[in-house]
Write a protein that holds these residues in place. Structure first.
Motif: not given
Length: 431
Positions: A52-53, A237-238, A412, A48
Motif C-alpha cells: 500500500n505504501r 490499512t483498516k 499512495s 501495508y
C-alpha cells in the motif's frame, strides 16, 4: 479454555551475569489476546508498508529492522516489565519475522518447505543452547540479560517459523487462510487439553506461542480478503488500524491494572515440572510424522490437478475505448484452448486481467485500474497451489512481476509511467 502458563523451574539465576527484575508479563488470558493481536498486525502492517505504501520488501525490512533494534534497546535497558516497551517489541518482531520469511521466498526464491525446515532447526538449536546454558526455558526465569537475549531470539525465530509454516499451508498447499487457521486453532486446543492433562507447562507454552503466529496471520489475511473470497474485505490499512488500536487499548488497560505483572518471578516460588524432554520428543515426532504424511498426500493431489488444463472463466471489465460497450460493462471471457502455452499451462486468464488494467490506465481510469488489479492478486494467489508445482522457477518469475504491479498500482502517489511499465513487463512473461 485456559492456555498453558509456564512457571519457573527450580533454577537459581546466576548473580554474576547481572540479575534484573522480571522483564516479561504474567501469562494470563490477556497475554494470549494481545499476542494474537500482535501477530495479526505483523501480517497486515507488513503488507501495508510493502504494497500500500509502495516501499517494497527490502525498504520495509530495513525500516522495520531499525525500529526493532530501537525497541530491543529500550526493552533491554528497562529494569522491569513495562507493558508498552514489551508489546511494542513483540509487534515489531512480528512484522520483521514476517518480512524475513517473505524476503527469503520472494527475493531469494527459497521454497517455503525449506524456510519452514530451516527455522524449525534454528528454533530447536536456540532452545537447546538456552537449556544447556541455563537449564530452563521458562519465561518466568528471565532474571538475567543472557536469558533475556535467548528469550527474544526464540521469539523472533518462532515468528519467522510461524509465518513460513502458515504460508506453506495456506498458499503452497492451497488450503486457504480459513482452513489453515482452523487447523492451527485445532492444534492449539489439543495442546491446551494435553496441558490440562499433565503436559509440561513450559513445553505447552512454547507450542502455543509458536502456533498463535500462523493463527494470527490467518485472521489477518481473512480480514484482508475481498467479499468474493469469503473475506471481510477490510484491506491492509483498516485492518492494521483496528488491531493497532486494540493493542494500544489492551496495553493501557494492563498498565493501569497491572494484572499481568509477574508474581511468580521469585526464587522461593520456583516450581519444577518434569517430563519435558520425553514429552517434547513425542510431540515433535507426532507433528513431523503427521505433517509429512499430510504434505505428501496434499502435494500429490495438487500435482495431479496441475496436469489438467482447465480453461478459467474470467470476468473482464471492458473499457468503452477498447470494446465499444459502455464503460464498466462486464463481458465474460474464457481463456482460449489454443492460447500460447508456457510451462505453467494456459495463462490467458491472467493476460486478460493485466491487459484490461493497462487499458484502464490508457484512458485515465486510475481508480478502475487499481480496483481491477485486485482481481489479479486474488486469481494469482488462488492459482499458486496449482501452478507452482509445475515449474517453481517460472512461477517465481511471474510472481515477482505481480508484486511490482501491485506495488505500483496501489502506491499512495501512483506514477503512471511506472504503472504501465510494470503491467507491460508482466504481460511479457505471461506467454
Amino acid at each position: 479454555m485456559p492456555l498453558p502458563n509456564p512457571t519457573a523451574t527450580a533454577t537459581r539465576p546466576p548473580s554474576e551475569l547481572g540479575r534484573v527484575l522480571s522483564k516479561v508479563p504474567e501469562v494470563t488470558i490477556w497475554f494470549w489476546v494481545i499476542k494474537v493481536l500482535c501477530t495479526t498486525v505483523g501480517e497486515t502492517a507488513a503488507d501495508y508498508l510493502n504494497v500500500n505504501r509502495g516501499l517494497g520488501l527490502t525498504k520495509t525490512s530495513v525500516v522495520t529492522g531499525v525500529l526493532l533494534v530501537v525497541a530491543l534497546v529500550l526493552q533491554f535497558t528497562a529494569q522491569r516489565y513495562v507493558p508498552w516497551r514489551y508489546w511494542a517489541t513483540v509487534a515489531l518482531v512480528s512484522i520483521f519475522g514476517t518480512l524475513v520469511t517473505d524476503l527469503l521466498s520472494e527475493k531469494a526464491h527459497v521454497r517455503l518447505e525449506v524456510t519452514t525446515i530451516v527455522f524449525t532447526v534454528l528454533l530447536a538449536a536456540t532452545f537447546l543452547i538456552w537449556y544447556a546454558t541455563d537449564h530452563t526455558l521458562s519465561i518466568h526465569s528471565i532474571f538475567t540479560k543472557r536469558r533475556e537475549a535467548f528469550y527474544w531470539m526464540a521469539v523472533l525465530v518462532s515468528f519467522a517459523l510461524g509465518t513460513a509454516s502458515g504460508d506453506l499451508m495456506s498458499e503452497r498447499l492451497g488450503l486457504g487462510y480459513l482452513v489453515a487457521g482452523a487447523i492451527v486453532a485445532g492444534l492449539i486446543v489439543l495442546t491446551s487439553l494435553l496441558w490440562r492433562g499433565g503436559m509440561n507447562p513450559i513445553l505447552g507454552f512454547w507450542i502455543v506461542y509458536i502456533f498463535t503466529r500462523p493463527l494470527g496471520a490467518s485472521i489477518g489475511d481473512y480480514l484482508l480478503q475481498p467479499h468474493s473470497e469469503r473475506g471481510l474485505g477490510l484491506g491492509a490499512t483498516k485492518t492494521s488500524v483496528i488491531f493497532l488500536t486494540a493493542i494500544v487499548a489492551v496495553v493501557l488497560f494492563l498498565t493501569a491494572t497491572k494484572i499481568d505483572t509477574n508474581k511468580a518471578n521469585t526464587e522461593a516460588a520456583s516450581i519444577h515440572h518434569g517430563g519435558g524432554l520425553w514429552q517434547t520428543a513425542l510431540y515433535v515426532a507426532a507433528l513431523v510424522i503427521g505433517g509429512t504424511m499430510f504434505y505428501n498426500v496434499r502435494t500429490h493431489s495438487l500435482a495431479n490437478a496441475a496436469t489438467e488444463t482447465i480453461p478459467v472463466a474470467t470476468t473482464v471489465n471492458k473499457t468503452a475505448s477498447s470494446t465499444g460497450v459502455a464503460a464498466g460493462g462486464n463481458v465474460t471471457t474464457t481463456a482460449a484452448a489454443g492460447a500460447p502455452q508456457t510451462k505453467l499451462g494456459n495463462l490467458s486468464n491472467f493476460r486478460v486481467i493485466v491487459q484490461d488494467t493497462l487499458d484502464k490506465l490508457n484512458v485515465g481510469d486510475q481508480a478502475g485500474a487499481t480496483k481491477r488489479v485486485d482481481d489479479l492478486e486474488r486469481e494469482w494467489d488462488k492459482a499458486q497451489a496449482r501452478l507452482q508445482p509445475l515449474d517453481g522457477k517460472a512461477w517465481t518469475l511471474i510472481d515477482g512481476k505481480d508484486d511490482i504491479v501491485l506495488r505500483q498500482l496501489r502506491a499512495s502517489s501512483p506514477d503512471l509511467a511506472a504503472e504501465k511499465k510494470a503491467l507491460t513487463d508482466m504481460l511479457a512473461v505471461l506467454v
